[in-house]
Design an enzyme around this catalytic site. Sequence first.
Site, PDB file in Angstrom:
ATOM      1  N   LYS A  93       0.813  -1.226   0.000  1.00  0.00           N
ATOM      2  CA  LYS A  93       0.000   0.000   0.000  1.00  0.00           C
ATOM      3  C   LYS A  93       0.847   1.277   0.000  1.00  0.00           C
ATOM      4  CE  LYS A  93      -4.283  -1.769   2.037  1.00  0.00           C
ATOM      5  NZ  LYS A  93      -5.346  -1.481   3.007  1.00  0.00           N
ATOM      6  N   ASP A 129     -10.717   2.792   1.953  1.00  0.00           N
ATOM      7  CA  ASP A 129     -11.045   2.222   3.270  1.00  0.00           C
ATOM      8  C   ASP A 129     -11.811   3.235   4.133  1.00  0.00           C
ATOM      9  OD1 ASP A 129     -10.002  -0.346   2.979  1.00  0.00           O
ATOM     10  OD2 ASP A 129      -7.984   0.284   3.560  1.00  0.00           O
TER      11      ASP A 129
END
Length: 310
Positions: A93, A129
Amino acid sequence: MSDGSKPQARNEHRDDSQKRGDALNIDTSTRLCAVIGHPVSHSLSPLMHNAAYAAAGLNYVYLAFDVEDVGACLAGMRALPSFRGLSVTIPHKLAVMEHLDEIEPMAQHVGSVNTITNEGGRLVGATTDGPGTLRAFADAGVSLTGRRVLFLGAGGAVRAVAFAMAMEGACEGITILGRHPDKVRALVDDVAGKTGLVVGAGDLQDDLPYAMASHDIVVQGTPIGMHPHSDDTCVPGHLFRPDHVAFDMVYRPHRTRFIRDAETAGCRVVHGIDMLINQAVLQFEKWTGVPCPREAMRDAVTPVLSKAAP
Ligand code: NAP
């Protein structure tokens, strides 16, 4: 289609005979999306996205790639016009960020990217998210406006959701409790410094009772209570008030001890699966330009999660 626009061409939609339940019909108009990670075999993303493509009748397919060299992977994506979207999971990420052409502001603040969109050869990074969690709260009818939000844990997922709440949630204030003061302080200073929101810090054990009494929404962001330790919790049940909203990021099992105790106290609850699904819903909508049939994602993933953690 290489310009990143909506899938309007006839060949990019499947007709009814090609919808869910029928064999895949890959052709020259099929667009590719995928998840990369290392490992990636645990990912539920292929299940969710492919179910949604089928339900929406879209000529898309979603695969999983176990990748170590993210630079080479993204160079390949940039060169393949039909490669529309990429989900990014652990441990990539952060590493993907230096290979992108543009990074959306929230992902810049959070410092990680879980979503890459190929806009005609330009790779754009985002994080879904946090925004996905905001959507999960909205779906549950929970407004964040003017509310005080308590986070338990100070890891990557809390970081993503805390930034989303601070940037877009209109909440009154945030407090983050963790077990390592240096980590908590670093996160608190970062969120407060970049967003201007009042953010408090504290110890997960010592400061919990006062913090529970003085906040409206409680976000459980540690792995405590995850299958097979499903009777563990970091919040004694008597600390819940009926007017609390309780959200557990853990989605295996569906009803964690934290959620069960909150329900017993009369709280409204938001489940980890709603964060999981909504971060994927936002990816789907970025990549296809059409509303996501989210119940298809839920139907695909629920039996798998129930089987894994009854
Ligand atoms: P992470 O970056 O490793 O952070 C975990 C956090 O929990 C850290 O603050 C860690 O503290 C704390 N912690 C771990 N074990 C603890 C314990 N026994 N007692 C007290 N604190 C403890 O992980 P993450 O990515 O943020 O994920 C956190 C949880 O959210 C996981 O259960 C994950 O499965 C879940 N999650 C769910 C979704 C979803 O879509 N629903 C998405 C992402 C994550 P230290 O830093 O001090 O070690």
